[in-house]
Every structure is written in C-alpha cells, then in structure tokens.
Scaffold this active site. Structure first.
Site, PDB file in Angstrom:
ATOM      1  N   GLN A   1     -13.741   6.942   8.536  1.00 52.94           N
ATOM      2  CA  GLN A   1     -13.705   5.903   9.267  1.00 52.94           C
ATOM      3  C   GLN A   1     -13.569   6.470  10.690  1.00 52.94           C
ATOM      4  O   GLN A   1     -13.873   7.523  10.982  1.00 52.94           O
ATOM      5  CB  GLN A   1     -12.477   4.883   9.005  1.00 52.94           C
ATOM      6  CG  GLN A   1     -12.957   4.054   7.645  1.00 52.94           C
ATOM      7  CD  GLN A   1     -12.264   5.004   6.446  1.00 52.94           C
ATOM      8  OE1 GLN A   1     -11.433   5.560   6.199  1.00 52.94           O
ATOM      9  NE2 GLN A   1     -13.355   5.064   5.377  1.00 52.94           N
TER      10      GLN A   1
ATOM     11  N   LYS B   1     -19.843  12.448  10.953  1.00 53.98           N
ATOM     12  CA  LYS B   1     -18.619  13.432  10.693  1.00 53.98           C
ATOM     13  C   LYS B   1     -19.010  14.253   9.647  1.00 53.98           C
ATOM     14  O   LYS B   1     -18.497  15.561   9.507  1.00 53.98           O
ATOM     15  CB  LYS B   1     -17.491  12.671  10.338  1.00 53.98           C
ATOM     16  CG  LYS B   1     -16.739  11.539  11.468  1.00 53.98           C
ATOM     17  CD  LYS B   1     -15.731  10.946  10.810  1.00 53.98           C
ATOM     18  CE  LYS B   1     -16.148   9.744  10.007  1.00 53.98           C
ATOM     19  NZ  LYS B   1     -17.046   8.705  10.335  1.00 53.98           N
TER      20      LYS B   1
ATOM     21  N   VAL C   1     -23.816   3.868   2.156  1.00 53.29           N
ATOM     22  CA  VAL C   1     -23.513   3.401   0.701  1.00 53.29           C
ATOM     23  C   VAL C   1     -23.851   2.041   0.502  1.00 53.29           C
ATOM     24  O   VAL C   1     -24.452   1.957  -0.471  1.00 53.29           O
ATOM     25  CB  VAL C   1     -22.036   3.695   0.888  1.00 53.29           C
ATOM     26  CG1 VAL C   1     -21.667   3.144  -0.860  1.00 53.29           C
ATOM     27  CG2 VAL C   1     -21.482   5.078   0.983  1.00 53.29           C
TER      28      VAL C   1
ATOM     29  N   ASN D   1     -14.617   3.862   0.642  1.00 54.15           N
ATOM     30  CA  ASN D   1     -15.333   3.036   1.753  1.00 54.15           C
ATOM     31  C   ASN D   1     -16.277   3.963   2.640  1.00 54.15           C
ATOM     32  O   ASN D   1     -17.220   3.625   3.378  1.00 54.15           O
ATOM     33  CB  ASN D   1     -14.347   2.119   2.630  1.00 54.15           C
ATOM     34  CG  ASN D   1     -13.177   3.070   2.937  1.00 54.15           C
ATOM     35  OD1 ASN D   1     -12.818   4.313   2.562  1.00 54.15           O
ATOM     36  ND2 ASN D   1     -12.467   2.452   3.610  1.00 54.15           N
ATOM     37  N   ALA D   2     -15.993   5.174   2.617  1.00 57.35           N
ATOM     38  CA  ALA D   2     -16.462   6.284   3.568  1.00 57.35           C
ATOM     39  C   ALA D   2     -17.877   6.500   2.763  1.00 57.35           C
ATOM     40  O   ALA D   2     -17.998   6.399   1.626  1.00 57.35           O
ATOM     41  CB  ALA D   2     -15.764   7.211   3.577  1.00 57.35           C
ATOM     42  N   GLY D   3     -18.711   6.968   3.804  1.00 57.93           N
ATOM     43  CA  GLY D   3     -19.868   7.381   3.164  1.00 57.93           C
ATOM     44  C   GLY D   3     -20.474   8.667   4.170  1.00 57.93           C
ATOM     45  O   GLY D   3     -20.674   8.446   5.254  1.00 57.93           O
ATOM     46  N   HIS D   4     -20.251   9.570   3.866  1.00 56.34           N
ATOM     47  CA  HIS D   4     -20.446  10.959   4.638  1.00 56.34           C
ATOM     48  C   HIS D   4     -21.905  11.591   4.392  1.00 56.34           C
ATOM     49  O   HIS D   4     -21.906  12.383   3.084  1.00 56.34           O
ATOM     50  CB  HIS D   4     -19.431  12.115   4.801  1.00 56.34           C
ATOM     51  CG  HIS D   4     -18.021  11.213   5.383  1.00 56.34           C
ATOM     52  ND1 HIS D   4     -17.118  11.923   5.139  1.00 56.34           N
ATOM     53  CD2 HIS D   4     -17.797  10.070   5.781  1.00 56.34           C
ATOM     54  CE1 HIS D   4     -16.082  11.283   6.040  1.00 56.34           C
ATOM     55  NE2 HIS D   4     -16.466  10.146   6.111  1.00 56.34           N
TER      56      HIS D   4
ATOM     57  N   LEU E   1     -28.294  12.632  19.475  1.00 56.36           N
ATOM     58  CA  LEU E   1     -28.674  12.619  20.930  1.00 56.36           C
ATOM     59  C   LEU E   1     -30.191  12.342  21.085  1.00 56.36           C
ATOM     60  O   LEU E   1     -30.806  11.679  21.783  1.00 56.36           O
ATOM     61  CB  LEU E   1     -28.691  14.041  21.596  1.00 56.36           C
ATOM     62  CG  LEU E   1     -29.045  14.142  23.124  1.00 56.36           C
ATOM     63  CD1 LEU E   1     -27.918  13.573  23.837  1.00 56.36           C
ATOM     64  CD2 LEU E   1     -29.093  15.555  23.479  1.00 56.36           C
TER      65      LEU E   1
ATOM     66  N   ASP F   1     -18.933   6.329  11.015  1.00 56.03           N
ATOM     67  CA  ASP F   1     -20.614   6.710  10.759  1.00 56.03           C
ATOM     68  C   ASP F   1     -21.320   7.425  12.004  1.00 56.03           C
ATOM     69  O   ASP F   1     -22.373   7.469  12.229  1.00 56.03           O
ATOM     70  CB  ASP F   1     -21.642   5.560  10.277  1.00 56.03           C
ATOM     71  CG  ASP F   1     -21.054   4.730   9.432  1.00 56.03           C
ATOM     72  OD1 ASP F   1     -20.434   5.290   8.460  1.00 56.03           O
ATOM     73  OD2 ASP F   1     -21.189   3.467   9.276  1.00 56.03           O
TER      74      ASP F   1
HETATM   75  P1  GDP Z   1     -20.265   9.557   8.710  1.00 56.22           P
HETATM   76  O1  GDP Z   1     -19.698   8.587   7.939  1.00 56.22           O
HETATM   77  O2  GDP Z   1     -19.475   9.677  10.120  1.00 56.22           O
HETATM   78  O3  GDP Z   1     -20.141  11.035   8.086  1.00 56.22           O
HETATM   79  O4  GDP Z   1     -21.699   9.411   9.165  1.00 56.22           O
HETATM   80  P2  GDP Z   1     -22.912   8.708   8.207  1.00 56.22           P
HETATM   81  O5  GDP Z   1     -23.128   9.865   7.240  1.00 56.22           O
HETATM   82  O6  GDP Z   1     -22.303   7.526   7.514  1.00 56.22           O
HETATM   83  O7  GDP Z   1     -23.835   8.512   9.094  1.00 56.22           O
HETATM   84  C1  GDP Z   1     -24.660   9.053  10.135  1.00 56.22           C
HETATM   85  C2  GDP Z   1     -26.056   9.152   9.590  1.00 56.22           C
HETATM   86  O8  GDP Z   1     -26.882   9.662  11.051  1.00 56.22           O
HETATM   87  C3  GDP Z   1     -26.578   9.814   8.619  1.00 56.22           C
HETATM   88  O9  GDP Z   1     -27.691   9.273   7.920  1.00 56.22           O
HETATM   89  C4  GDP Z   1     -26.639  11.230   9.048  1.00 56.22           C
HETATM   90  O10 GDP Z   1     -27.787  12.153   8.289  1.00 56.22           O
HETATM   91  C5  GDP Z   1     -27.497  10.815  10.552  1.00 56.22           C
HETATM   92  N1  GDP Z   1     -27.397  11.905  11.413  1.00 56.22           N
HETATM   93  C6  GDP Z   1     -26.107  12.760  11.613  1.00 56.22           C
HETATM   94  N2  GDP Z   1     -26.424  13.422  12.717  1.00 56.22           N
HETATM   95  C7  GDP Z   1     -27.436  13.057  13.200  1.00 56.22           C
HETATM   96  C8  GDP Z   1     -28.310  13.637  14.515  1.00 56.22           C
HETATM   97  O11 GDP Z   1     -27.921  14.214  15.467  1.00 56.22           O
HETATM   98  N3  GDP Z   1     -29.652  12.822  14.835  1.00 56.22           N
HETATM   99  C9  GDP Z   1     -30.219  12.001  13.948  1.00 56.22           C
HETATM  100  N4  GDP Z   1     -31.239  11.566  14.083  1.00 56.22           N
HETATM  101  N5  GDP Z   1     -29.388  11.646  12.687  1.00 56.22           N
HETATM  102  C10 GDP Z   1     -28.100  11.975  12.468  1.00 56.22           C
HETATM  103  P1  IMO Z   2     -17.209   6.442   7.325  1.00 55.11           P
HETATM  104  O1  IMO Z   2     -16.252   7.607   7.144  1.00 55.11           O
HETATM  105  C1  IMO Z   2     -18.390   2.384   9.118  1.00 55.11           C
HETATM  106  C2  IMO Z   2     -15.402  -0.583   7.925  1.00 55.11           C
HETATM  107  C3  IMO Z   2     -16.129  -1.604   7.163  1.00 55.11           C
HETATM  108  C4  IMO Z   2     -15.387  -2.891   7.593  1.00 55.11           C
HETATM  109  C5  IMO Z   2     -14.077  -2.582   7.925  1.00 55.11           C
HETATM  110  C6  IMO Z   2     -12.986  -2.721   6.775  1.00 55.11           C
HETATM  111  O2  IMO Z   2     -18.542   6.491   6.558  1.00 55.11           O
HETATM  112  O3  IMO Z   2     -17.352   6.739   8.850  1.00 55.11           O
HETATM  113  P2  IMO Z   2     -12.780  -1.696   4.327  1.00 55.11           P
HETATM  114  O4  IMO Z   2     -13.704  -1.797   3.090  1.00 55.11           O
HETATM  115  O5  IMO Z   2     -12.461  -0.261   4.741  1.00 55.11           O
HETATM  116  O6  IMO Z   2     -11.611  -2.671   4.076  1.00 55.11           O
HETATM  117  O7  IMO Z   2     -13.542  -2.515   5.496  1.00 55.11           O
HETATM  118  O8  IMO Z   2     -14.023  -1.236   7.872  1.00 55.11           O
HETATM  119  N1  IMO Z   2     -15.505   0.511   7.462  1.00 55.11           N
HETATM  120  C7  IMO Z   2     -16.402   1.386   7.739  1.00 55.11           C
HETATM  121  N2  IMO Z   2     -17.514   1.446   8.566  1.00 55.11           N
HETATM  122  N3  IMO Z   2     -17.938   3.813   8.177  1.00 55.11           N
HETATM  123  C8  IMO Z   2     -16.990   3.922   7.492  1.00 55.11           C
HETATM  124  O9  IMO Z   2     -16.425   5.125   7.058  1.00 55.11           O
HETATM  125  C9  IMO Z   2     -16.224   2.881   7.242  1.00 55.11           C
HETATM  126  N4  IMO Z   2     -14.974   2.568   6.239  1.00 55.11           N
HETATM  127  C10 IMO Z   2     -14.625   1.323   6.298  1.00 55.11           C
HETATM  128  O10 IMO Z   2     -17.544  -1.930   7.215  1.00 55.11           O
HETATM  129  O11 IMO Z   2     -16.069  -3.471   8.906  1.00 55.11           O
HETATM  130 MG    MG Z   3     -20.654   6.818   6.994  1.00 51.69          MG
END
Ligand code: GDP
Ligand code: IMO
Ligand code: MG
Length: 432
Positions: free
Chosen positions: A221, A16, A297, A38-41, A329, A13
C-alpha cells in the site's frame, strides 16, 4: 551499506514490487511488514511476469530469504496459491520463506463481514477481508498463526468466532452464514503448510542482523492509504508508513536504515476517496491506457492524475524519506505539457498542511504549474545521461520543489529498465 525500507508515497501501485526486486540482490532478507493479499506487486524479468501478494518479492532472487512479518494479515489459502504458482514457475520457497507466528489469520468470515457491512463498497476495498481481520486484531479476538498449532484451543477459538460472525451477519441482514466445522476443517488443512514456515520473526531477524545479514523492508500500500496518516476513512487498515516497519517486524527504529520512497512520475488511486490532482476526461484516459493502469490483482481501472507535490512533501515528512524512486517516467513520453500540482487551495487560501478530513480534501482545488514535456521516447533507457534534457528538468523540478533527492528512475516494467541518478546518496550506497 545499511538496511533499507521501501515505502509507497502515493495511493499504492507505484511500482514497489519492481524496485524491491531490483534492489533485493544487494540484501540477504526481504521482509513484508504490513497489509495482506490486498497488495499486488508486479515483477517482470525478461518475458516472465510475477504478481506477488503476500510473499516478499525477494523470493525471486535465488538464495535470498523472505519473511512475512507479524504486521501482515495472512490468508493461508492465498499463501498456498502463491506458493504453488511460484513452484510452477520454478521458484522454490523451501527453507527460504518464513512466516511470523504472530501474524493474524484471515478467515472466510472476514470476507463475509466485509460483504455484509456497507463500508467495503463505500470505500472500494479489495474485498479480501483485510479490514475485518485488522478489526479483530485490535479487538483482541484475532486468531494468529501460532494458534493453529494448538488444535484444541484453535477449535474453540474458531467456534466462538464463527458463531459470533454468523450472528453479526444476520443482524446486518446478510443471508450468508458459515459452518463452524467447515472452517475448522479447512484451516486444519493449512497446519502442515504453515508449520515449517512459522518462526518468531522478530527473534529471527534480530539473530540474522546480529550475524551481519542486511534487511530490505518491502512496504505494501502507501502513505496516503495509511490508517493514521492517509485520507481517512478512504484508507486500508494497516500502518503502511515507516512506523509500521518497526511494529510489523519487531525491529528497533535504528535497524530500519535508509528510507526510500517510491512514486510514479504522475499519480493514481484505485477505489474511492479524495484525489486532488485527478485528471478527468481524455487526459486521465490517456494516462490509464499508456500506463496500463489496471489493478494487478482486481483488474479495476485506476483513477489517474498528475504528480502531487503536497502528497510528496507529506510522505517525506511522515516517513523521513531520504531518497525517492520515480517510476513510469516513460508513460509521460507523449505529454507535451505536464501539469504538476504544487498546492491545495481551500476557501480562498493556500493550505500549509494536509487536511485531516476527506470532506475538506474533496473540496480543495489543486493549483498547477505546467512543465514542458520531452516528447521523445525514454522507455527502457538505462543511463541518466541518455534522458532528454526536458526529462532531466522535470525530475530536477520535482526534486527541488519537494526538497528530496531522486536517486533512481524507472523507465519500464522490467528489472533492467532502470537508471541510477549519479551523485545521489542512494546511488552511492546501493547503486554499485
Ligand atoms: P506495486 O503495488 O507498487 O508493486 O505496483 P503494481 O505492480 O501494482 O503496479 C505497477 C505497474 O506498473 C506494474 O504493472 C508494473 O509492471 C508497472 N511498472 C513498474 N515500473 C514501471 C515503469 O517504469 N514503466 C512502466 N511503463 N511500467 C512500470
Ligand atoms: P499495493 O501494495 C492500491 C486500496 C483499495 C481501497 C483501500 C482499502 O499493490 O500498492 P482494503 O482492501 O485494503 O481494505 O481496501 O485501499 N488498496 C490499494 N490500492 N494498491 C494497493 O496495494 C492497495 N491495497 C489496498 O483499493 O481503496
Ligand atoms: Mg500493486
């Protein structure tokens, strides 16, 4: 310009999705090499927000191709839902989305097994059946996309699998059980969706690269969740680090190109497991509120804490990270004194290496250095020169102590809320 692999530095999270979306217009193909839904981008473009779980974020860029590699575990129901919601938002995947015929399929019995076992709860997994699917893959009894297209043997594979899992679930005192016919019928229904998408993705990528196409690899992840290098057993079940790019896509190491790490300006983790620089109490709560740190997610609150230099150095070493993006930041805009974890103390001495066991990691004491905050808004800034001096100093401190360049800084969730760091290799190669 080389290919580029984007990997998470911390526990996921990091943003990415935002970074891959930003960079995708410089590439021809965006490919996912591991993990599953399991990912949420998250990607924000203007007032539109997308949360992608399986489909590479490059799909949001018209004309780009998106590949789901063999290292991904694919739940066809999740894929179908994701394709439908993209369509509804006016994004067509037709002719642009490809799925490896060697990707392993997630079945309802994988979720059933995750629920029946006690590990899921202990580790705080996403309950999507990811771990059990990788277990079947390694146990050589998995069922792959290509198997779907041979109805007779597919039926046989499903029958065997459902029978076995029902027995196992019963032995674990679970009251759940599945009907072979139902699973069979459901999956037969995915054949027509998957047929036009399925390719030998390694051959596809090799052909495309030979013709000059540029590849952006989208990590899911992150390093500390890697099955080998993460905080085992509090990890996911796949190779999330750069080695997973080669095995999960079938491309040679030389084709990986530059390795880009993505890290928050602080640190979060969701689920169980050691987190040395975790901030408990109001400090952690404030980071969670300001950073909107709730799972994209699952909606689960993320545990929050401070930037962890040992993790950054470790991720750099494991992945060969050549440049880092610092995201969020802006979330530190209100913090007057910013603690940075500079090392781990264990039984009175400073550790030189990342401990191998979660038990040791749980007992380390984080050593902090406090950096002055800038206490002024950086949200939405788009040029490095606009950053307050103390924000420059903070970034320089992270870069100097981790001995890695910071090439890009994110100042908000939207695509445009980003700034390149002048003079860095990343900005030179991809910033134009
Ligand atoms: P990922 O799994 O690595 O793609 O990240 P996620 O989407 O799960 O979580 C990142 C969260 O931070 C999302 O809600 C993005 O919209 C938000 N985000 C990403 N970059 C920034 C930033 O520079 N500032 C802020 N405030 N939010 C951000
Ligand atoms: P993205 O791509 C954050 C964590 C779960 C749990 C552990 C194992 O959005 O960064 P699983 O269901 O994969 O067997 O769970 O891994 N986890 C993540 N945490 N971001 C993710 O993906 C994750 N994918 C799995 O919360 O601790
Ligand atoms: Mg995520």
């Amino acid at each position: 310009m080389s290919n580029l692999a984007v990997v998470g530095v911390q526990w996921g999270d990091e943003g990415k999705g935002k970074i891959v979306d930003l960079l995708a217009d410089r590439f021809d193909i965006v490919a996912r090499y591991g993990g599953g839904h399991n990912a949420g981008h998250t990607v924000k473009v203007g007032d539109r927000k997308f949360i992608l779980q399986l489909i590479p974020c490059g799909i949001l860029r018209p004309g780009k191709q998106a590949v789901i590699g063999n290292g991904v575990v694919l739940d066809p129901a999740a894929l179908q839902k994701e394709i439908a919601s993209l369509r509804e938002a006016g994004v067509s995947v037709d002719g642009r989305l490809f799925v490896s015929n060697r990707a392993h399929l997630v079945f309802p019995y994988h979720r059933m097994m995750e629920k029946a076992g006690e590990m899921g709860v202990r580790l705080g997994t996403t309950s999507r059946g990811i771990g059990p699917t990788y277990e079947d893959k390694m146990g050589r009894r998995g069922i792959r996309v290509a198997d779907l297209f041979d109805p007779e043997s597919f039926r046989e594979q499903i029958r065997l699998a459902v029978r076995e899992k029902n027995l196992l679930a019963k032995a674990l005192n679970s009251t759940d059980s599945l009907s072979e016919a139902q699973v069979e019928e459901e999956y037969a229904g995915y054949v027509e969706m998957l047929r036009p998408l399925a390719v030998d993705s390694a051959a596809f990528l090799a052909r495309e690269m030979k013709q000059g196409s540029k590849l952006l690899c989208e990590g899911a992840q992150a390093t500390m969740l890697d099955i080998d290098h993460g905080t085992y057993p509090y990890v996911t079940s796949s190779s999330t680090t750069v080695g997973g790019v080669c095995t999960g896509l079938g491309i040679p190491p030389a084709a990986v190109g530059m390795v880009l790490g993505v890290s928050k300006a602080y640190c979060t983790r969701v689920g169980g497991g050691p987190f040395a620089s975790e901030a408990h109490g109001p400090e952690g709560d404030e980071l969670r509120t300001r950073g909107k740190e709730f799972g994209a997610v699952t909606g689960r609150p993320r545990r929050c804490g401070w930037f962890d230099l040992p993790v950054m150095r470790y991720a750099k070493a494991i992945n060969g990270i050549e440049s880092v993006v610092i995201t969020k930041l802006d979330v530190l805009d209100h913090v007057a004194r910013i603690p940075v974890c500079t090392g781990y103390r264990y039984k009175g001495s400073l550790l030189q290496e990342m401990p191998a066991t979660a038990r040791e990691l749980e007992k380390v004491e984080a050593v902090y250095e406090t950096r002055p905050g800038w206490c002024s808004p950086t949200e939405g800034l788009t040029s490095f020169e606009q950053l307050p001096q103390k924000a420059h100093d903070y970034l320089k401190y992270l870069s100097d102590t981790a001995e890695v360049e910071i090439g890009l800084v994110s100042t908000g969730p939207e695509r445009a809320q980003t700034l390149w760091v002048p003079g860095t290799r990343l900005a030179r190669e991809f910033g134009g």
